[in-house]
Design a protein around this motif. Structure first.
Motif, short mmCIF file in Angstrom:
data_model
loop_
_atom_site.label_atom_id
_atom_site.label_comp_id
_atom_site.label_asym_id
_atom_site.label_seq_id
_atom_site.Cartn_x
_atom_site.Cartn_y
_atom_site.Cartn_z
N ARG A 75 7.26 6.22 6.07
CA ARG A 75 8.51 7.18 5.70
C ARG A 75 8.32 8.48 6.61
N LEU A 83 9.06 7.17 -4.56
CA LEU A 83 7.39 7.23 -5.06
C LEU A 83 6.90 8.64 -4.87
N ALA A 84 7.39 9.20 -3.81
CA ALA A 84 6.85 10.47 -3.55
C ALA A 84 7.17 11.50 -4.59
N MET A 142 3.22 3.21 3.14
CA MET A 142 4.62 3.43 2.73
C MET A 142 5.07 4.84 3.24
N GLN A 143 4.03 5.83 2.74
CA GLN A 143 4.27 6.81 2.81
C GLN A 143 4.04 7.50 4.62
N ASP A 146 0.86 -1.20 -0.11
CA ASP A 146 0.03 0.00 -0.15
C ASP A 146 1.04 1.33 0.03
N VAL A 147 0.74 1.97 -1.00
CA VAL A 147 1.50 3.13 -1.22
C VAL A 147 1.53 4.19 0.07
N ARG A 148 0.12 4.46 0.26
CA ARG A 148 -0.15 5.33 1.55
C ARG A 148 0.43 4.76 2.76
N LEU A 188 5.34 10.73 -7.80
CA LEU A 188 3.79 11.27 -7.71
C LEU A 188 3.96 12.77 -7.82
N HIS A 226 12.21 3.49 -0.85
CA HIS A 226 11.29 3.24 -1.97
C HIS A 226 10.10 4.23 -2.03
N ALA A 227 9.65 4.63 -0.78
CA ALA A 227 8.52 5.44 -0.59
C ALA A 227 8.90 6.88 -1.11
#
Length: 300
Positions: free
Chosen positions: A11, A72-73, A7-8, A3-5, A76, A68-69
């Motif tokens: 972070r 990805l940020a 991961m943030q 889940d990307v959220r 995005l 990685h997060a």
């Protein structure tokens, strides 16, 4: 799938050094942050944080996902920026299709104006003659097309047509021709003349317009020479092999061996339009190019 959220959230915990600080920065409760991290650990199948005294630090898996997060940020943010540029008509590719005389007279100045205002938009410019450029638009291979429509012809379903200009045809006669003494000639006066067909092989709107105009004047042309462009047709006229009619935009170059005269009864006029799909009306780049074409048409 990770889940990307979540991961943030991880972070934020790692970069601030605590669940409480991450909760404050993200506007969540510490309990909610803990639940998000726990859910991510379950997805990863590895512990992501470990306690050190009163604090926490990331495990090897936690550091990996935090890195990685971060990437990805960044991606995005780039995607959001690119989408905003596209939404504002400042990026992307605009596919433009046109026929030759419009390309020579209208497209260059319109493109110059457009690029001065929207340098970030790439233009894909293609001449589609002898095919009608509208076909490219209807097939979804173009974003805006310059084409000829009759004055009372509605735009096809799902399309928007913006009138650019009315382009009248002129009679092209050899120098010294008897009719050259007149300032305006009736189209019927050319009924017995041999004709140079300047749209040979074309069933497009311009060729049909000439045929229909002659039919309206009560005759069918006697074609002596078949040509496929206006400059070549003028050469045959200058050599005394026949006459023809050519739209004004096609007379940017006038052969020294010909004379031009206005035509009436009827006066053939082609109406040039910029056409785009209704679904493209949101795109500021499409609208900006249509407006630049209108400006070029007024100046022509």
């Amino acid at each position: 799938m990770l889940d990307v959220r979540r991961m943030q959230v991880l972070r934020a915990v790692v970069t601030t050094g605590s669940i409480t600080a991450a909760a404050t920065n993200l506007g969540y409760t510490p309990s909610a942050i803990s639940q998000q991290v726990a859910g991510l650990e379950k997805q990863a199948g590895l512990p992501l944080l470990e306690r050190v005294g009163r604090g926490i630090r990331p495990t090897a898996a936690g550091r990996l996902l935090t890195e990685h997060a971060g990437r990805l940020a960044e991606q995005l943010a780039e995607a959001e920026s690119a989408l905003a540029a596209l939404r504002n008509g400042c990026a992307g590719t605009l596919r433009v299709r046109y026929f030759a005389t419009a390309g020579a007279a209208l497209v260059p100045p319109a493109v110059a104006t457009f690029r001065a205002e929207r340098a970030g938009v790439e233009l894909d410019l293609k001449l589609t003659e002898p095919n009608d450029p509208f076909e490219e638009l209807a097939a979804g291979r173009a974003d805006i097309a310059i084409t000829v429509l009759e004055p009372d012809e509605p735009a096809p379903d799902g399309m928007v047509a913006r009138h650019l200009l009315a382009d009248p045809f002129f009679a092209v006669l050899p120098r010294g021709h008897a009719l050259s003494r007149k300032r305006v000639i009736d189209l019927a006066e050319l009924s017995e003349e041999p004709w140079i067909d300047s749209d040979y092989g074309s069933n497009g709107p311009c060729a049909n317009l000439v045929k229909n105009a002659c039919a309206g004047a009560g005759f069918s042309r006697k074609v002596a020479v078949e040509s496929d462009d206006y400059a070549t047709a003028q050469g045959f006229v200058a050599a005394g092999l026949g006459v023809t009619i050519i739209p004004r935009l096609g007379l940017g170059y006038a052969h020294p061996g010909v004379v031009l005269r206005k035509v009436r009864n009827p006066e053939p006029v082609r109406h040039i339009h910029a056409v785009y799909r209704e679904e493209a009306s949101w795109n500021p780049a499409v609208i900006a190019l249509a407006e630049a074409l209108e400006k070029a048409a007024k100046a022509s």
